[in-house]
Design a protein around this motif. Structure first.
Motif, PDB file in Angstrom:
ATOM      1  N   GLY A   3     -16.596   5.180  14.871  1.00 37.37           N
ATOM      2  CA  GLY A   3     -15.175   5.028  14.588  1.00 37.37           C
ATOM      3  C   GLY A   3     -14.448   4.302  15.702  1.00 37.37           C
ATOM      4  O   GLY A   3     -13.610   3.423  15.455  1.00 37.37           O
ATOM      5  N   LEU A   4     -14.773   4.639  16.955  1.00 38.70           N
ATOM      6  CA  LEU A   4     -14.123   3.990  18.095  1.00 38.70           C
ATOM      7  C   LEU A   4     -14.527   2.519  18.200  1.00 38.70           C
ATOM      8  O   LEU A   4     -13.717   1.671  18.603  1.00 38.70           O
ATOM      9  CB  LEU A   4     -14.492   4.723  19.383  1.00 38.70           C
ATOM     10  N   ILE A   5     -15.776   2.232  17.852  1.00 37.17           N
ATOM     11  CA  ILE A   5     -16.258   0.846  17.903  1.00 37.17           C
ATOM     12  C   ILE A   5     -15.519  -0.015  16.874  1.00 37.17           C
ATOM     13  O   ILE A   5     -15.119  -1.151  17.159  1.00 37.17           O
ATOM     14  CB  ILE A   5     -17.775   0.808  17.657  1.00 37.17           C
ATOM     15  N   ILE A   6     -15.331   0.524  15.675  1.00 37.87           N
ATOM     16  CA  ILE A   6     -14.621  -0.219  14.628  1.00 37.87           C
ATOM     17  C   ILE A   6     -13.170  -0.467  15.033  1.00 37.87           C
ATOM     18  O   ILE A   6     -12.571  -1.494  14.681  1.00 37.87           O
ATOM     19  CB  ILE A   6     -14.718   0.535  13.291  1.00 37.87           C
ATOM     20  N   GLU A   7     -12.591   0.459  15.799  1.00 37.47           N
ATOM     21  CA  GLU A   7     -11.209   0.297  16.247  1.00 37.47           C
ATOM     22  C   GLU A   7     -11.019  -0.942  17.123  1.00 37.47           C
ATOM     23  O   GLU A   7      -9.902  -1.421  17.306  1.00 37.47           O
ATOM     24  CB  GLU A   7     -10.764   1.539  17.023  1.00 37.47           C
ATOM     25  N   TYR A   8     -12.112  -1.476  17.670  1.00 40.25           N
ATOM     26  CA  TYR A   8     -12.041  -2.692  18.489  1.00 40.25           C
ATOM     27  C   TYR A   8     -11.426  -3.854  17.704  1.00 40.25           C
ATOM     28  O   TYR A   8     -10.762  -4.724  18.274  1.00 40.25           O
ATOM     29  CB  TYR A   8     -13.445  -3.063  18.967  1.00 40.25           C
ATOM     30  N   TRP A   9     -11.653  -3.853  16.379  1.00 41.10           N
ATOM     31  CA  TRP A   9     -11.126  -4.927  15.532  1.00 41.10           C
ATOM     32  C   TRP A   9      -9.719  -4.624  15.006  1.00 41.10           C
ATOM     33  O   TRP A   9      -9.207  -5.392  14.181  1.00 41.10           O
ATOM     34  CB  TRP A   9     -12.083  -5.171  14.364  1.00 41.10           C
ATOM     35  N   ASN A  10      -9.144  -3.499  15.428  1.00 40.94           N
ATOM     36  CA  ASN A  10      -7.795  -3.109  14.989  1.00 40.94           C
ATOM     37  C   ASN A  10      -7.638  -3.163  13.463  1.00 40.94           C
ATOM     38  O   ASN A  10      -6.774  -3.873  12.936  1.00 40.94           O
ATOM     39  CB  ASN A  10      -6.734  -4.007  15.641  1.00 40.94           C
ATOM     40  N   PRO A  11      -8.479  -2.442  12.742  1.00 42.28           N
ATOM     41  CA  PRO A  11      -8.396  -2.471  11.278  1.00 42.28           C
ATOM     42  C   PRO A  11      -7.096  -1.828  10.799  1.00 42.28           C
ATOM     43  O   PRO A  11      -6.530  -0.964  11.485  1.00 42.28           O
ATOM     44  CB  PRO A  11      -9.609  -1.652  10.833  1.00 42.28           C
ATOM     45  N   PRO A  12      -6.617  -2.213   9.605  1.00 36.62           N
ATOM     46  CA  PRO A  12      -5.329  -1.702   9.122  1.00 36.62           C
ATOM     47  C   PRO A  12      -5.391  -0.290   8.562  1.00 36.62           C
ATOM     48  O   PRO A  12      -4.354   0.278   8.234  1.00 36.62           O
ATOM     49  CB  PRO A  12      -4.960  -2.707   8.021  1.00 36.62           C
ATOM     50  N   VAL A  13      -6.585   0.281   8.411  1.00 37.90           N
ATOM     51  CA  VAL A  13      -6.718   1.617   7.837  1.00 37.90           C
ATOM     52  C   VAL A  13      -7.097   2.611   8.927  1.00 37.90           C
ATOM     53  O   VAL A  13      -7.544   2.243  10.018  1.00 37.90           O
ATOM     54  CB  VAL A  13      -7.775   1.645   6.713  1.00 37.90           C
ATOM     55  N   SER A  14      -6.931   3.887   8.615  1.00 40.76           N
ATOM     56  CA  SER A  14      -7.211   4.959   9.571  1.00 40.76           C
ATOM     57  C   SER A  14      -8.690   4.996   9.948  1.00 40.76           C
ATOM     58  O   SER A  14      -9.577   4.672   9.140  1.00 40.76           O
ATOM     59  CB  SER A  14      -6.809   6.305   8.963  1.00 40.76           C
ATOM     60  N   VAL A  15      -8.957   5.404  11.190  1.00 39.72           N
ATOM     61  CA  VAL A  15     -10.336   5.533  11.642  1.00 39.72           C
ATOM     62  C   VAL A  15     -11.106   6.557  10.817  1.00 39.72           C
ATOM     63  O   VAL A  15     -12.325   6.487  10.684  1.00 39.72           O
ATOM     64  CB  VAL A  15     -10.367   5.920  13.144  1.00 39.72           C
ATOM     65  N   GLY A  16     -10.374   7.499  10.203  1.00 38.24           N
ATOM     66  CA  GLY A  16     -11.025   8.497   9.360  1.00 38.24           C
ATOM     67  C   GLY A  16     -11.746   7.888   8.182  1.00 38.24           C
ATOM     68  O   GLY A  16     -12.778   8.416   7.728  1.00 38.24           O
ATOM     69  N   VAL A  17     -11.250   6.782   7.658  1.00 37.68           N
ATOM     70  CA  VAL A  17     -11.914   6.101   6.539  1.00 37.68           C
ATOM     71  C   VAL A  17     -13.272   5.586   6.975  1.00 37.68           C
ATOM     72  O   VAL A  17     -14.278   5.740   6.262  1.00 37.68           O
ATOM     73  CB  VAL A  17     -11.040   4.942   6.019  1.00 37.68           C
ATOM     74  N   TRP A  18     -13.334   4.991   8.157  1.00 34.48           N
ATOM     75  CA  TRP A  18     -14.611   4.441   8.643  1.00 34.48           C
ATOM     76  C   TRP A  18     -15.591   5.554   8.976  1.00 34.48           C
ATOM     77  O   TRP A  18     -16.804   5.423   8.730  1.00 34.48           O
ATOM     78  CB  TRP A  18     -14.357   3.561   9.865  1.00 34.48           C
ATOM     79  N   ILE A  19     -15.089   6.649   9.533  1.00 34.99           N
ATOM     80  CA  ILE A  19     -15.967   7.792   9.808  1.00 34.99           C
ATOM     81  C   ILE A  19     -16.565   8.319   8.507  1.00 34.99           C
ATOM     82  O   ILE A  19     -17.763   8.635   8.437  1.00 34.99           O
ATOM     83  CB  ILE A  19     -15.179   8.891  10.545  1.00 34.99           C
ATOM     84  N   ALA A  20     -15.748   8.402   7.469  1.00 31.65           N
ATOM     85  CA  ALA A  20     -16.232   8.885   6.177  1.00 31.65           C
ATOM     86  C   ALA A  20     -17.301   7.959   5.602  1.00 31.65           C
ATOM     87  O   ALA A  20     -18.325   8.421   5.065  1.00 31.65           O
ATOM     88  CB  ALA A  20     -15.073   9.016   5.194  1.00 31.65           C
ATOM     89  N   ILE A  21     -17.099   6.649   5.725  1.00 33.79           N
ATOM     90  CA  ILE A  21     -18.082   5.687   5.211  1.00 33.79           C
ATOM     91  C   ILE A  21     -19.414   5.829   5.948  1.00 33.79           C
ATOM     92  O   ILE A  21     -20.497   5.839   5.344  1.00 33.79           O
ATOM     93  CB  ILE A  21     -17.533   4.248   5.340  1.00 33.79           C
ATOM     94  N   VAL A  22     -19.339   5.942   7.274  1.00 33.99           N
ATOM     95  CA  VAL A  22     -20.566   6.104   8.065  1.00 33.99           C
ATOM     96  C   VAL A  22     -21.290   7.390   7.675  1.00 33.99           C
ATOM     97  O   VAL A  22     -22.516   7.402   7.477  1.00 33.99           O
ATOM     98  CB  VAL A  22     -20.236   6.094   9.571  1.00 33.99           C
ATOM     99  N   LEU A  23     -20.554   8.482   7.551  1.00 31.95           N
ATOM    100  CA  LEU A  23     -21.168   9.765   7.212  1.00 31.95           C
ATOM    101  C   LEU A  23     -21.812   9.738   5.828  1.00 31.95           C
ATOM    102  O   LEU A  23     -22.946  10.223   5.651  1.00 31.95           O
ATOM    103  CB  LEU A  23     -20.118  10.872   7.270  1.00 31.95           C
ATOM    104  N   VAL A  24     -21.142   9.191   4.847  1.00 28.73           N
ATOM    105  CA  VAL A  24     -21.679   9.147   3.481  1.00 28.73           C
ATOM    106  C   VAL A  24     -22.945   8.295   3.437  1.00 28.73           C
ATOM    107  O   VAL A  24     -23.932   8.650   2.771  1.00 28.73           O
ATOM    108  CB  VAL A  24     -20.616   8.615   2.500  1.00 28.73           C
ATOM    109  N   THR A  25     -22.947   7.174   4.154  1.00 29.26           N
ATOM    110  CA  THR A  25     -24.141   6.317   4.188  1.00 29.26           C
ATOM    111  C   THR A  25     -25.323   7.052   4.805  1.00 29.26           C
ATOM    112  O   THR A  25     -26.453   6.991   4.293  1.00 29.26           O
ATOM    113  CB  THR A  25     -23.851   5.030   4.982  1.00 29.26           C
TER     114      THR A  25
END
Length: 552
Positions: A145-167
Motif C-alpha cells: 500500500g505504501l509503495i503504491i502511494e508513491y504514484w499518488n493515486p486518486p483512491v484510498s490506500v485501502g483499495v490497493w490493500i484489498a486488491i493485494v489481499l484478494v489476489t
C-alpha cells in the motif's frame, strides 16, 4: 507410559531401541490424521528453486536498506549483509539435511523441531512460526500500500490493500500449482530487477550514466564509510555495524524455511531439495551482497532525498536507495519501473508468507496441536481452512487507514525479526539432536544429503543469532533513550514464546527433553525411500525445466 519398539536400521544391534509414548502424544503426519491431510506434490523443481530465493527478496533489500545506510553508513551495510549471509547459509544447510532425510507429506520446520527435541518446543515453535508468517504477510501487504502511494493515486490506500489481499488469497486457496507458477514468475521478475539494478550500479560506478559522473568509492570517503551510532569514535562505529546486522535480519528472516515448508508438496524431493539448498546461498550472496555494495557506492548516506524519505516514513520509491541513485544520475522514468519492481517484490513475498503460514498451521493440526479443521484440504490438496485463517491476519494491514503506515510497518518488522531469531536457534538445537540420534544408530554416513562444516557451523550460527536476539532492542537502554513502545516491540515475542512453552509444559507435563536413544528418526522414512526411488523416471522434466536445469 507404554514403551514401543523402534526398529533400528543398524544390523546386528542386540537390543531394540526403546521410545516412549507420553500422556501427551502429538499425531504423526503419516498416522491418524492421514485421512485429513491430503496435500499433493504439485511443485516442480523450477518452482522450488525460485520459491527459495524469491521469498527472501522483498522490501528489506529494496527499501529497508535505506534506514541502515542513512543511520550506519555503507560499510556497516555491506558488512552486515556478508555476516548475515553466512548465518543464513548454515540455517539453510541444516534444514536441507533434515528435510532431505524426511520430506514427508505435511512436513514443516516446527514438526522437525518437535520431533527431534520434544513436543513442547515443537508446539511453541509452531505457533511462533505461524503468527510470524501471518504478520509477515501483513507487513508485505502494508508495504504494498505504501509503495503504491508513491504514484499518488486518486483512491484510498485501502483499495490497493484489498486488491493485494484478494489476489494473494486467490493464488493460495485453489491449487498449489497456482501458487507455484505465480511465485515462479513473480520471483523471476524480482531477480531480473535486482540483476538489472546491479548492472546499472556498475555502469554508474564507472561514469556511464547520462551525466557521466564517475562515482567510484566517492561516498565511502565523503561523507565516509562509517557513521557513528549512539556513541562517538570507534564505539560508535561498532554500534553502527551491530545495528546494521540486527536490522539486516529482516531481509533474510524465514527465507530458508520456505524450502522445508514446500518439501511435502514438491516432486522428487530427494533430488530437488539438495539442489535448491546448494544454489540458495550463491544467489543470496549475489543479490544481497552485490546489491548492498551497489547501494553504498551510488548513494551517499547523507543524501537529502534519501534522508527525507526515511524521516517521512516512506516505503516506496521515495525511500529506495536504488530510486534515489537513478534520479541523481539523471535517468528519467526508470524510478517508476523500479517502484513497480518493489511492488512486485512485496506482493510476491506476501504470497509466499501466506503459503508458509498455512502449511505451518496445517502441520500443527496434523500433529494434534491445533484444531483438526485446519488440516482439512480441498480436492487439489490445499489446506484451504488454514489458508483463510492465515490470510485473515493480513487484514491487520488495514491499520494503515487509521494509523501511520510506517509505524505499523516498523512494529511488524521488529516482531517478525525477533521471532525468526528464536526459531533459528531452535533449528540449530533440533539439528544437533538429529545428528546425535543418527550417530547413536550408526547411520550418520547414510544421510542422502550432507553439508560442510558441521556441526561447528551450527554452533557459530546459534551463538551469533542468540546475541542478535538479546541485543535487538539495546538502543532503548541508552541514557534518555528508553521508550516503552520500542522496548515491547523488541522483546515481547520472547515473552510470548516463553508463555507458550511454559503453558504447554505445565498443561501436558511433557518431558524436559527426549533422550537421544528415544528420538524417532525412522517413522515415515521407508515411505519416503520408496517415493524417491527413480525420481527422474517418475518426474521427467518438461522443456522449460530442461532449460532451467542449465541456467538455475
Amino acid at each position: 507410559m507404554s514403551p514401543t519398539s523402534v526398529k533400528s536400521m543398524e544390523e546386528g544391534r542386540a537390543e531394540p531401541v526403546q521410545s516412549f509414548q507420553y500422556d501427551y502424544e502429538p499425531k504423526t503426519l503419516e498416522g491418524e490424521m492421514e485421512e485429513t491431510v491430503h496435500t499433493q506434490r504439485g511443485l516442480s523443481s523450477r518452482q522450488l528453486q525460485l520459491l527459495a530465493i524469491g521469498g527472501c527478496i522483498g522490501t528489506g533489500l529494496f527499501v529497508g536498506t535505506s534506514t541502515v545506510l542513512t543511520s550506519c553508513g555503507p560499510a556497516p551495510l555491506l558488512m552486515s549483509y556478508m555476516v548475515m549471509a553466512t548465518i543464513v547459509w548454515f540455517v539453510m544447510n541444516v534444514l536441507g539435511e533434515m528435510t532431505t532425510y524426511l520430506p514427508i507429506r505435511g512436513v514443516s520446520v516446527p514438526y522437525l523441531i518437535g520431533r527431534f527435541t520434544e513436543p513442547t518446543v515443537g508446539f511453541a515453535a509452531g505457533y511462533n512460526y505461524w503468527y510470524s508468517f501471518a504478520m509477515l504477510l501483513a507487513t508485505e501487504v502494508t508495504a504494498s500500500g505504501l509503495i503504491i502511494e508513491y504514484w499518488n493515486p486518486p483512491v484510498s490506500v485501502g483499495v490497493w490493500i484489498a486488491i493485494v489481499l484478494v489476489t494473494i488469497l486467490a493464488l493460495n486457496v485453489f491449487a498449489v500449482q497456482w501458487y507455484g507458477e505465480s511465485e515462479f514468475w513473480f520471483a523471476a521478475l524480482k531477480i531480473l530487477a535486482i540483476i538489472g539494478l546491479i548492472i546499472l550500479g556498475v555502469v554508474l560506478f564507472f561514469g556511464g550514466g547520462p551525466n557521466h559522473d564517475r562515482l567510484g568509492f566517492r561516498f565511502w570517503q565523503d561523507p565516509g564509510a562509517f557513521k557513528s551510532y549512539l556513541a562517538p569514535g570507534e564505539t560508535g562505529k561498532f554500534l553502527a555495524f551491530w545495528t546494521a546486522l540486527i536490522k539486516s535480519g529482516f531481509s533474510f528472516i524465514f527465507s530458508p524455511e520456505l524450502i522445508t515448508t514446500a518439501a511435502g508438496e514438491v516432486e522428487a524431493p530427494r533430488r530437488n531439495i539438495p539442489k535448491a539448498t546448494k544454489r540458495f546461498i550463491y544467489r543470496v550472496f549475489t543479490f544481497y551482497i552485490l546489491g548492498s555494495l551497489v547501494i553504498g557506492v551510488t548513494v551517499a548516506s547523507n543524501d537529502r532525498t534519501l534522508v527525507a524519505g526515511v524521516e517521512a516514513g516512506e516505503s516506496g520509491g521515495g525511500a529506495s536507495p536504488f530510486v534515489v541513485a537513478i534520479t541523481n544520475a539523471g535517468i528519467g522514468g526508470l524510478n517508476h519501473v523500479v517502484n513497480a519492481a518493489i511492488l512486485i517484490s512485496a506482493w510476491s513475498s506476501g504470497n509466499a508468507w501466506c503459503f508458509a503460514g498455512s502449511r505451518t498451521l496445517c502441520s500443527l493440526a496434523a500433529e494434534g496441536q491445533a484444531p483438526r479443521i485446519f488440516a482439512r484440504c480441498n480436492k487439489n490438496g490445499v489446506p484451504w481452512v488454514a489458508v483463510i485463517a492465515t490470510w485473515s491476519i493480513g487484514l491487520l494491514s488495514f491499520l494503515n487507514l487509521s494509523s501511520s503506515g510506517q509505524t505499523v510497518f516498523y512494529w511488524f518488522t521488529n516482531l517478525t525479526t525477533v521471532g525468526g531469531f528464536i526459531n533459528w536457534i531452535l533449528i540449530g538445537i533440533a539439528y544437533l539432536r538429529f545428528r546425535k540420534a543418527l550417530l547413536f544408530h550408526g547411520i550418520l554416513d547414510t544421510l542422502p544429503f550432507k553439508t560442510p562444516f558441521q556441526p561447528y557451523g551450527t554452533y557459530y550460527m546459534m551463538f551469533v543469532v542468540f546475541l542478535l536476539m538479546i541485543t535487538n532492542g539495546y538502543a532503548v537502554f541508552f541514557p534518555g533513550a528508553f521508550n516503552a513502545s520500542d522496548f515491547l516491540v523488541s522483546y515481547i515475542v520472547i515473552a510470548i514464546f516463553i508463555v507458550l512453552y511454559v503453558g504447554h509444559k505445565i498443561w501436558y507435563r511433557t518431558p524436559w527433553i527426549t533422550k537421544v536413544s528415544e528420538i524417532d528418526i525412522f517413522t515415515g522414512k521407508d515411505e519416503v525411500d520408496r517415493l524417491c526411488e527413480n525420481d527422474l523416471e517418475r518426474h521427467p522434466r518438461n522443456w522449460l525445466e530442461r532449460i532451467w536445469w542449465w541456467i538455475a
